[in-house]
Design a protein around this motif. Structure first.
Motif: not given
Length: 124
Positions: A1-3, A18-22, A68-72
């Motif tokens: 799942m992507l944020v 919020h995820f790309d799945s809605g 495009h995969y994480a946040v700090r």
């Protein structure tokens, strides 16, 4: 799942994810701090997770995208290590209740607290 979006509410100290799945989940800054993926918290050097205490009032001071995969997530207590991958955030959201219950049980077993031992007040 992507944020797809992160929205931090400074006053309530809640992060909407919020995820790309809605789907949308909300996690507290305290929950994110005590479940930091950093080696320091996860206990990679000792093999046992570190019990992080006294973080009830912790806040997020900054959020930085990492590719495009994480946040700090940088916290106002100075903690800034650990990358919250989108996969890890999805895990935290999915398992929030059981993770939180386990955390509370560990606090009780250690006779530790979520609250700081000293009342500290910061006025803007």
């Amino acid at each position: 799942m992507l944020v797809s979006t992160l929205h931090y509410h400074r006053q309530s100290k809640l992060l909407d994810i919020h995820f790309d799945s809605g789907s949308i989940s909300t996690l507290s800054a305290e929950f994110l701090r005590v479940h930091s993926p950093s080696a320091e918290v996860q206990g990679h050097h000792t093999g046992q997770p570190t019990l992080v205490t006294n973080k009830r009032d912790v806040a997020i001071s900054q959020i930085e995208a990492v590719g495009h995969y994480a946040v700090r997530i940088l916290f106002d207590d100075g903690h800034q290590s650990g990358l919250y991958s989108f996969r890890y955030l999805a895990h935290l959201c999915h398992d929030e209740q059981s993770l939180w219950q386990t955390y509370l049980e560990r606090l009780e077993q250690a006779n530790a607290r979520r609250e700081s031992g000293i009342a500290i007040r910061v006025t803007p």
